[in-house]
Design a protein around this motif. Sequence first.
Motif, short mmCIF file in Angstrom:
data_model
loop_
_atom_site.label_atom_id
_atom_site.label_comp_id
_atom_site.label_asym_id
_atom_site.label_seq_id
_atom_site.Cartn_x
_atom_site.Cartn_y
_atom_site.Cartn_z
N ALA A 1 0.85 -1.19 0.00
CA ALA A 1 0.00 0.00 0.00
C ALA A 1 0.88 1.24 0.00
CB ALA A 1 -0.92 0.01 1.22
N ARG A 2 0.49 2.21 -0.80
CA ARG A 2 1.20 3.49 -0.81
C ARG A 2 0.62 4.38 0.29
NH1 ARG A 2 0.65 8.47 -3.58
NH2 ARG A 2 -1.23 7.66 -4.64
N VAL B 1 -3.51 -2.85 -2.57
CA VAL B 1 -4.79 -2.50 -1.93
C VAL B 1 -5.64 -1.63 -2.85
CG1 VAL B 1 -3.84 -2.72 0.38
CG2 VAL B 1 -3.83 -0.48 -0.77
N SER B 2 -5.20 -1.44 -4.10
CA SER B 2 -5.93 -0.62 -5.06
C SER B 2 -5.88 -1.28 -6.44
CB SER B 2 -5.34 0.79 -5.15
OG SER B 2 -5.95 1.52 -6.21
N THR C 1 -3.19 4.18 -11.79
CA THR C 1 -2.22 5.12 -11.24
C THR C 1 -1.44 4.50 -10.08
OG1 THR C 1 -4.01 6.06 -9.89
CG2 THR C 1 -3.46 7.20 -11.94
N GLU C 2 -2.12 3.67 -9.29
CA GLU C 2 -1.44 3.00 -8.18
C GLU C 2 -0.57 1.85 -8.69
OE1 GLU C 2 -1.32 4.01 -5.11
OE2 GLU C 2 -2.76 5.63 -5.40
N PHE C 3 -1.05 1.16 -9.73
CA PHE C 3 -0.27 0.08 -10.33
C PHE C 3 1.08 0.60 -10.81
CE2 PHE C 3 1.06 -2.35 -14.08
CZ PHE C 3 0.98 -3.66 -13.63
N ALA C 4 1.07 1.81 -11.38
CA ALA C 4 2.31 2.39 -11.90
C ALA C 4 3.31 2.70 -10.80
CB ALA C 4 1.99 3.67 -12.67
N LYS C 5 2.84 2.76 -9.55
CA LYS C 5 3.74 3.09 -8.44
C LYS C 5 4.53 1.89 -7.92
CE LYS C 5 1.96 7.31 -8.18
NZ LYS C 5 2.72 8.53 -8.58
#
Length: 630
Positions: free
Chosen positions: A423-424, A478-479, A483-487
Motif C-alpha cells: 500500500a502506498r 490494496v488498489s 495510477t497505483e499500479f504504476a507506483k
Amino acid sequence: MKLTKAIVTATAAFLCCLGAFALDLPVKKINGKAYYYYVAQKNEFIYELSVKMGLPRKDILKYNPNAADGLQAGTVLTVPVSYDAKIKNGYYVISHKVGSHETVYGIAQKYGISVDRLIDFNPTASDGINKGETLAIPVQKAEGVTEQIVAAEKKTIDIPEKEVVTVAPVPAVPVREEVKEDVKEIEEVSKDTLETIPVNVSDGTIKYIMKDGETIESIAQEYDLNEIDILKANPQLSFSEFVPGALITIPVSQSLIDSEKRISECAVPIAVEDVAQLKDDTTIALMLPFSLEDKSANKHSQLYTEFYRGFLIGVEKQSHSGSRIKIEAYDSAVSNDSVKTYISENQDIIITSDNIPQMKYIISQASEIAPDAKILNLFAVKDSSNVSNVSVIQANIPRKQMYDKAIQMFMQKYEGYVPVFIARIDGNADKSDFVSGLKERLSDAGVSYHEIAFRSFLGKDNLDDFNTTDSAYVFIPVSGLRTEFAKFAPALKTLRSTAVNPENVTVFGYPEWVTFRSDYLEQLHGLNASIYSRFYISSDDERVRQFRDEYKQWYGSNMHETVPVQSIVGYDAATFLIKYLRGEVEEDGFEGIQTGFNIVSPEGMEGYINSHLYLINFCPDGTETKVIIK
C-alpha cells in the motif's frame, strides 16, 4: 424524420430489424430535379439507413454508389422523388405536414415552387393553413411518365375446409411499366394456387398475395423473417407497391422448408399458414436508452446500440430452432409513463438498463402487467432488487459473492506462497474490503502474511528482506487503479527479473486491470499477474476474430472496442437466453465469448444471480489464459 420509440417488433428466428417506414425525408432540388435527401450521422451504416430512409439497401446504393465504400458523418444521400412520390396532374407530389409558424409563402420557397402552384394543388390554402395540416407539394414535373391506374375486382375464393380468403382490390396507384406483368400475374392467380400456396423447396420461397390490412412488417412477423429479407426477395417492387393484392415472394425459414419436405414425402398438401401456427412464441423485450429523439447520439446511447447490434447477431445465429423467439426493443430514454406502455403480458423476459430508478419502476409495473416475466439486469451492477424479488435476475455476480469466490480461488492457487500486501502511504485503497476479507481468511487458515507501506514509489529498499531463492511471494495491492499500479509494478518487475527463480515472484490483482494496454499490459505479463473478473476476451480467441468479421459484414463498420465490448455482451446474452429457453444450457452454466452465465438462487435470496467468475492469468510469454472459478 423520427423513428418510433418502439424500435422493433420482429420475429427473431432470423434477423430482427427496426421496422418499415415510408419515405419521410426532406426534399431539395439539384439541377432542377427534386430529391429526397438524408445526412448520415456518425457511426451509421447502410443496413441501418435502409430502415431509416425506408427503402432497400440496393436502392440506396443504386443512387449513391459511393456509399458502398462506407459512410462518413455528413455524407448526403439522395434519392429522386420519382422513386416514391405519387403522380397528380402531371407532377410528382409529396406530402408536407405544416409546422408551427409556417406560411404558404415559406413552404413554397422551401420546395422551390410558386405560391400559385402550391394553391392549385391545395385550394383551401388560399384561406390560410394550420399547424398539423397536410399539404400536397408538386415538387417536379413527371416528364415521360404516364399515370396508370390498376384496379382489381374484389373477389372471394372458397377453399375447401378453410376460411374464405379475401383478395382486396389493388388501390389506385401509379404503376411503372416494369411491374405491369406482375399486376397481370396477380389477376390470373388461380383458385388452386391459393388453396395450398406450396413452399418452393428448391429455392426456399413461396408466392403470396397480400391481403387487406397486411404490411411488410406483419408478413415478416408471420413468417419469421425481417422486412429487409422480403424487400431483397422482391427487387421489382418499391415500398409503395406492397399493397393488398400484390403478388410477392416470401423467403421462408428452413424449418418451413423442412416441414414441406416431410409432408411432401407423405403426399399430403399443406398450407403455409398452418406451419406458422405450430410454433410457440417467446418474447424478449429490450427496454434500453437508445435516445432516438436526440439530434445526435451520445456515448451512453451508442453503447446500448452496440449491445443491441450484437444481440441481433446472437439471435440470428440461434435461429435454427423450430421455436420462435420474438424480440421487442424500446427506447427507454423517455418518461416512466411512456415506459409503462411498453410492458405487456406476453413478455417473458425484459432486459433493463443501468438506470436503477427506472429499472425498479419497470419491475413494479411488470409485477402487475406481466407477472410471469423475468427481469434481466445486465447493466446495473450495484442493484440488489434480486435479493427480495423472485422475478429479477442479476446478471453480474454481486460483489460479496465475487469476493468470496475470488478469495477461495486465491487460497487454492497460491497455497505455499507468502502473501504480501502493498500500500502506498496516503494512496488510494479502493480494494480495502477485498483485502480485509482475504486477510481474515488467511488468518483463519493459519497463513502468515507481510505488509509493505511505501511513499511515492515502491523501491528496492522495500524489497531487500524478501528471499526469492527459498520462498515464493504473491504481492497483493490494496488498489485496482492504474495510477497505483504504476507506483509499484516497476520494482516488482525488477525483483522478478533478478530472482534466481522468477516463478517465486507474482502479483494478484483486480478486474480493472482488464483495461490495461501497451506498457501496462506488458508489465502484467512480465509479472505473471492473475486477476479475477466478470468478463474477459482474449486477443488469441478465434471466436473474437470471427465475431469482428461477422459484425463488419452485418453493419459495414468495425465494432466499438470498449471494455467490455458491448456488442459481444449483447451477442453472449442473446445466445445464452435462447439456449436457456430451449433447455440447452448445461448444469454448470453457459460459456460465451466474453461473458459466462450460471444462474442460481443462493440461500436466503428470493431472486437470482449469475455466479459466473473468471480467473485471468497474464503469462510471461505474452499469452493469456481464462478459466472459470468454480
